[in-house]
Scaffold this motif. Structure first.
Motif, PDB file in Angstrom:
ATOM      1  N   THR A 190       0.856  -1.386   0.093  1.00 54.45           N
ATOM      2  CA  THR A 190      -0.023  -0.069  -0.047  1.00 54.45           C
ATOM      3  C   THR A 190       0.998   1.114   0.103  1.00 54.45           C
ATOM      4  OG1 THR A 190      -0.201   0.208   2.513  1.00 54.45           O
ATOM      5  CG2 THR A 190      -1.814  -1.048   1.320  1.00 54.45           C
ATOM      6  N   LEU A 191       0.275   2.451  -0.063  1.00 53.94           N
ATOM      7  CA  LEU A 191       0.985   3.684  -0.277  1.00 53.94           C
ATOM      8  C   LEU A 191       1.585   4.028   1.052  1.00 53.94           C
ATOM      9  CD1 LEU A 191       1.633   6.016  -2.198  1.00 53.94           C
ATOM     10  CD2 LEU A 191      -0.327   7.215  -1.153  1.00 53.94           C
ATOM     11  N   LYS A 192       0.704   3.416   2.201  1.00 52.37           N
ATOM     12  CA  LYS A 192       1.311   3.657   3.624  1.00 52.37           C
ATOM     13  C   LYS A 192       2.394   3.115   3.903  1.00 52.37           C
ATOM     14  CE  LYS A 192      -0.462   3.838   8.244  1.00 52.37           C
ATOM     15  NZ  LYS A 192      -1.532   3.307   9.150  1.00 52.37           N
ATOM     16  N   GLU A 193       2.425   1.599   3.326  1.00 50.43           N
ATOM     17  CA  GLU A 193       3.561   0.652   3.761  1.00 50.43           C
ATOM     18  C   GLU A 193       4.720   1.271   2.873  1.00 50.43           C
ATOM     19  OE1 GLU A 193       0.902  -3.311   4.518  1.00 50.43           O
ATOM     20  OE2 GLU A 193       1.542  -2.727   2.261  1.00 50.43           O
ATOM     21  N   ALA A 195       5.465   4.447   2.196  1.00 53.54           N
ATOM     22  CA  ALA A 195       5.967   5.516   2.474  1.00 53.54           C
ATOM     23  C   ALA A 195       6.774   5.053   3.825  1.00 53.54           C
ATOM     24  CB  ALA A 195       4.731   6.404   3.111  1.00 53.54           C
ATOM     25  N   SER A 201       6.646  10.678   4.717  1.00 54.15           N
ATOM     26  CA  SER A 201       5.236  10.926   5.061  1.00 54.15           C
ATOM     27  C   SER A 201       4.370  10.500   3.812  1.00 54.15           C
ATOM     28  CB  SER A 201       4.804  12.105   5.267  1.00 54.15           C
ATOM     29  OG  SER A 201       4.867  13.256   4.248  1.00 54.15           O
ATOM     30  N   HIS A 202       3.255   9.942   4.409  1.00 51.59           N
ATOM     31  CA  HIS A 202       2.050   9.538   3.344  1.00 51.59           C
ATOM     32  C   HIS A 202       1.891  10.709   2.095  1.00 51.59           C
ATOM     33  CE1 HIS A 202      -1.619   8.705   1.358  1.00 51.59           C
ATOM     34  NE2 HIS A 202      -1.623   7.575   1.646  1.00 51.59           N
ATOM     35  N   GLN A 203       1.817  11.877   2.481  1.00 52.34           N
ATOM     36  CA  GLN A 203       1.531  13.103   1.542  1.00 52.34           C
ATOM     37  C   GLN A 203       2.711  13.223   0.859  1.00 52.34           C
ATOM     38  OE1 GLN A 203       0.244  16.775   3.268  1.00 52.34           O
ATOM     39  NE2 GLN A 203       0.436  17.822   1.652  1.00 52.34           N
ATOM     40  N   SER A 206       2.941  10.648  -1.811  1.00 48.42           N
ATOM     41  CA  SER A 206       2.158  10.776  -3.018  1.00 48.42           C
ATOM     42  C   SER A 206       2.373  11.862  -3.806  1.00 48.42           C
ATOM     43  CB  SER A 206       0.812  11.441  -2.174  1.00 48.42           C
ATOM     44  OG  SER A 206      -0.150  11.356  -3.132  1.00 48.42           O
TER      45      SER A 206
END
Length: 232
Positions: A190-193, A195, A201-203, A206
């Motif tokens: 996932t994007l969170k993983e 990151a 950071s997630h942002q 992204s």
């Protein structure tokens, strides 16, 4: 040190050999090979029907779709006009030769920057972080008898001189995302993983991915105006 390697590989080792034999003047340019999905491939030749029939009869590829044409004077998505040979865009699923080649490159921390072909020969440009990875990759290509001919090796201090639009940070991000399966369907991470893996950071991740994608798309649209020929 970042290293760019340019290789010439016979089509009978990678793919499309039968298409070269059957379609007069056949040339191709792969639009991108990130993510493992069937890539978009610009083709040219004597006429579209001959190219399509040759591709459909070629056991080294599956024609997923015929996507678009460039005929005579056209324009890119940014409005820039150009005139060149007619070209036809297909989405192709390559066979075992290309899949093994991609696996060897990625498992040695490399990335495929460009892939083009003419006169029964592929010309591929690869990017590696260091010469040790280059050597390991080349040894495996020899082991699997790809017949790869190294035409150029160059060290670069930044990726711009390697004709890629990505910065070092963007390349590292895309490379890690590809390695962990972020572009796979379904996604392997996932994007969170991702990151967390990159310690950002997630942002921030992204935004970094959006900028990387924009740079790659912009470069691809610009590259479409260039003739399809093997680099010297």
């Amino acid at each position: 040190m970042t290293t760019v390697v340019e290789l010439g590989i016979p089509a009978d080792r990678l793919g499309l050999a039968r298409t070269f034999d059957r379609a007069s003047g056949f040339e191709f340019q792969v639009g991108g090979m990130i993510g493992g999905s069937p890539p978009l491939v610009w083709t040219s030749g004597s006429d579209r029907d001959s190219v399509r029939r040759a591709l459909e009869a070629d056991p080294s590829v599956d024609v997923i779709a015929s996507v678009a044409d460039d005929t005579g004077k056209s324009s890119t998505d940014d409005g820039t006009a150009f005139s060149q040979r007619d070209r036809w865009l297909f989405r192709l699923e390559f066979g075992d030769g290309v899949k093994l080649f991609e696996q060897i490159v990625t498992e040695n921390d490399g990335a495929i920057l460009t892939a083009r072909g003419r006169e029964s020969q592929w010309a591929v440009k690869l990017l590696f972080h260091d010469r040790e990875s280059v050597s390991a990759c080349h040894d495996l290509l020899e082991q699997y008898e790809f017949g790869a001919d190294v035409t150029r090796i160059s060290g670069v201090n930044d990726l711009a001189s390697a004709r890629t639009p990505l910065t070092e940070t963007q390349y590292e991000t895309i490379h890690k995302a590809h390695e962990l399966g972020y572009f796979d369907v379904p996604r392997g991470v996932t994007l969170k993983e991702l990151a967390a893996e990159l310690d950002v950071s997630h942002q921030a991740l992204s935004e970094r991915l959006r900028r990387s994608h924009a740079a790659l798309v912009s470069a691809e649209l610009t590259d479409r105006t260039a003739p399809m020929e093997i680099d010297p």
